[in-house]
Design an enzyme around this catalytic site. Structure first.
Site, short mmCIF file in Angstrom:
data_model
loop_
_atom_site.label_atom_id
_atom_site.label_comp_id
_atom_site.label_asym_id
_atom_site.label_seq_id
_atom_site.Cartn_x
_atom_site.Cartn_y
_atom_site.Cartn_z
N LYS A 130 0.88 -1.18 0.00
CA LYS A 130 0.00 0.00 0.00
C LYS A 130 0.90 1.22 0.00
O LYS A 130 2.04 1.17 0.47
CB LYS A 130 -0.87 0.02 1.26
CG LYS A 130 -2.09 0.91 1.15
CD LYS A 130 -3.24 0.23 0.44
CE LYS A 130 -4.37 1.18 0.15
NZ LYS A 130 -5.56 0.52 -0.38
N ASP A 170 -6.97 4.44 -4.72
CA ASP A 170 -7.63 4.31 -3.41
C ASP A 170 -8.25 5.68 -3.15
O ASP A 170 -8.47 6.45 -4.10
CB ASP A 170 -6.62 3.90 -2.32
CG ASP A 170 -7.30 3.50 -1.00
OD1 ASP A 170 -7.89 2.42 -0.94
OD2 ASP A 170 -7.25 4.29 -0.03
P1 NDP Z 1 -13.00 7.83 -2.87
O1 NDP Z 1 -11.92 8.81 -2.70
O2 NDP Z 1 -13.55 7.57 -4.22
O3 NDP Z 1 -14.22 8.16 -1.89
C1 NDP Z 1 -14.07 8.22 -0.50
C2 NDP Z 1 -15.37 8.65 0.11
O4 NDP Z 1 -15.27 8.60 1.53
C3 NDP Z 1 -15.76 10.08 -0.23
O5 NDP Z 1 -17.16 10.18 -0.23
C4 NDP Z 1 -15.15 10.87 0.93
O6 NDP Z 1 -15.78 12.11 1.17
C5 NDP Z 1 -15.38 9.92 2.08
N1 NDP Z 1 -14.34 10.10 3.09
C6 NDP Z 1 -13.00 9.96 2.94
N2 NDP Z 1 -12.35 10.21 4.09
C7 NDP Z 1 -13.32 10.52 4.99
C8 NDP Z 1 -13.29 10.84 6.36
N3 NDP Z 1 -12.13 10.92 7.04
N4 NDP Z 1 -14.49 11.08 6.96
C9 NDP Z 1 -15.66 10.98 6.28
N5 NDP Z 1 -15.74 10.65 4.98
C10 NDP Z 1 -14.59 10.42 4.36
O7 NDP Z 1 -12.42 6.45 -2.24
P2 NDP Z 1 -12.88 4.97 -2.52
O8 NDP Z 1 -14.35 4.90 -2.69
O9 NDP Z 1 -12.00 4.42 -3.56
O10 NDP Z 1 -12.45 4.27 -1.14
C11 NDP Z 1 -13.33 4.21 -0.01
C12 NDP Z 1 -12.86 3.11 0.93
O11 NDP Z 1 -12.84 1.85 0.22
C13 NDP Z 1 -11.44 3.27 1.50
O12 NDP Z 1 -11.40 2.70 2.78
C14 NDP Z 1 -10.60 2.43 0.55
O13 NDP Z 1 -9.39 2.00 1.15
C15 NDP Z 1 -11.54 1.26 0.31
N6 NDP Z 1 -11.27 0.48 -0.89
C16 NDP Z 1 -11.28 1.06 -2.12
C17 NDP Z 1 -11.07 0.27 -3.24
C18 NDP Z 1 -11.18 0.82 -4.62
O14 NDP Z 1 -11.16 0.01 -5.57
N7 NDP Z 1 -11.32 2.11 -4.83
C19 NDP Z 1 -10.72 -1.16 -3.12
C20 NDP Z 1 -10.83 -1.68 -1.78
C21 NDP Z 1 -11.06 -0.86 -0.72
P3 NDP Z 1 -15.28 13.47 0.41
O15 NDP Z 1 -15.83 13.38 -0.97
O16 NDP Z 1 -15.85 14.56 1.23
O17 NDP Z 1 -13.78 13.41 0.47
#
Ligand code: NDP
Length: 452
Positions: A130, A170
């Protein structure tokens, strides 16, 4: 867990905390795995004698470096970046890059550790890694993001490669960032190889990768429900986040007869009691992926929906919960609310979104609880399929990729049932099953290599 194993677990965790001070997220991720794996090791002495868990909790290496870049106003900015190469026992390191101000070594070590088990569960030849940076893409222009990505890759390209380490996206790293990163890798190394996944479709990306994590979570739950003779028809779901994972989770729920009634971002959550249909999801994709706006804007267009500033969605009544935003976004108080409201299915889309206390409450309650390393493995699985297509220089159809994704999610589900069912009669311990299932694969390879 008997007294001897509990004592061994406490001694192991004390040592780990001492060796890794100030890394609470990493401690939490290891504790969760150790709680399942130590009883298993007590019955399989070989692994204990070879100190497999001690070695597995120490990353192979961590690269830390400075990333300097120039802002549009001419000022020089400095960020820190990391690549944690955790374990390559069963394949090249594989895991995403995260750009967010909260990124630090503890967060990346927890993610790299989890990734090792998750990748093993997919059955594909991928090790765990990571990386990321404390760079915040929010509020930056495209050109600023491009200059940051180019500067980061100028150093990162010395440490990665199609057979060494293959990063992906991510939080904060989507198609735009992967494009800039891949462009710089290609320029500096003069190579067109599958060194990153999540690439655009015109330069080596796989159909179905964007949707894979969110769709995969729902496929995993479909298997859980089928096992107890149920399906999604008419069921409502609380989904948090509105990024890549959350939006496609809501979309697949809709396609399979359920509906998401909440989504959120870091400013609060929206509640649409009628549920998100395809038109609403298309609006949200444009809002969050193209215009990078705030989720409250949804309620200006869809006026029956409500925005709850600074809150999380877990007190809303529904049948299922899918935390898909970030780590530790669902704590013990939230878990109690969910249980009291009769929410019996909790599936993690984000990595480690539930605190250990919340997780214990769900498991003690006998809820259908799907841990991230099993339920959100669909993203990395299709990344693995992207690597295969790149290596063979061919492209599979969307249907072919989706079919493989469904097979992989079913395979992960079945491993959880195989390793998590033994002692608990009918209630499957999906957490224990995922931890032991992933552990056995990586540990067997480490055993075969001797002391390395
Ligand atoms: P994105 O950046 O596309 O979206 C993240 C979302 O979570 C946004 O809506 C963001 O809000 C919100 N968010 C992020 N940090 C915070 C926080 N501290 N408090 C509240 N809301 C928060 O990321 P992903 O959808 O890709 O990833 C989301 C999760 O899934 C993570 O844990 C990631 O590690 C996991 N994951 C992702 C994969 C992938 O293929 N993308 C694969 C496996 C796991 P805002 O828009 O306001 O920033």
């Amino acid at each position: 867990m008997n007294k001897t194993t509990r004592k061994a677990l406490d001694t192991f965790m004390d040592g780990l905390v001492k060796r890794n001070p100030g890394e609470p997220e990493f401690h939490q991720a290891v504790q969760e795995v150790a709680e399942s794996v130590m009883p298993f090791m007590a019955a399989h002495k070989d692994y204990a004698d070879m100190s497999i868990l001690e070695r597995m909790t120490e990353p192979d290496r961590i690269v830390i470096f400075r990333v300097c870049w120039e802002a549009d106003d001419g000022t020089i900015r400095t960020n820190r970046a990391w690549r944690v190469q955790f374990n390559n026992s069963i394949g090249p390191y594989k895991g995403g890059l995260r750009f967010h101000p909260s990124v630090n070594q503890s967060v990346l070590k927890f993610l790299g550790f989890e990734q090792t088990f998750k990748n093993a569960l997919t059955g594909l030849p991928m090790g765990g890694g990571k990386g990321g940076s404390n760079f915040d893409p929010k509020g930056k222009s495209d050109r600023e993001v491009m200059r940051f990505c180019q500067s980061m890759m100028t150093e990162l390209c010395r440490h990665i490669g199609a057979d060494t380490d293959v990063p992906a996206g991510d939080i904060g790293v989507g198609a735009r960032e992967i494009g800039y990163l891949f462009g710089q890798y290609k320029r500096v190394r003069n190579e067109f190889t599958g060194v990153l996944t999540g690439k655009g479709l015109t330069f080596g990306g796989s159909l179905g990768r964007t949707e894979a994590t969110g769709y995969g979570v729902v496929y995993f739950v479909e298997n859980m429900l089928q096992r107890i003779g149920e399906d999604f028809q008419g069921k409502t779901a609380l989904v948090s986040g509105s990024g890549n994972v959350a939006i496609y989770c809501a979309e697949k729920l809709l396609q399979l007869g359920g509906r998401a009634v909440t989504l959120s971002d870091s400013t609060g959550f929206i509640h649409d009691a009628e549920g998100f249909d395809q038109d609403k999801l298309d609006f949200l994709k444009d809002l969050k992926f193209e215009r990078r706006g705030r989720i409250q804007e949804y309620t200006k267009v869809y006026k029956k929906a409500k925005f709850h500033a600074g809150k999380r969605p877990w007190a809303v009544k529904a049948d299922m919960a899918f935390p898909c935003a970030t780590q530790n976004e669902l704590d013990a108080a939230d878990a109690k609310k969910l249980i009291a409201n009769g929410v019996n299915v909790i599936a993690e889309g984000a990595n480690m979104p539930c605190t250990l206390e919340a997780q214990h409450l769900f498991r003690d309650n006998g809820s259908l609880y799907a841990p991230a390393k099993a339920s959100n493995a669909g993203g990395v699985a299709v990344s693995g399929l992207e690597q295969s297509q790149n290596a063979m220089r061919i492209n599979w159809t969307r249907e072919e990729v989706d079919g493989r994704l469904q097979d992989i999610m079913r395979g992960i589900h079945d491993q959880c049932v195989e390793h998590g069912a033994a002692k608990r009669g009918k209630a499957v311990d999906y957490v224990g099953g995922a931890n032991v299932g992933g552990f056995v694969k990586v540990a067997s390879a480490m055993h075969a290599y001797g002391v390395v």
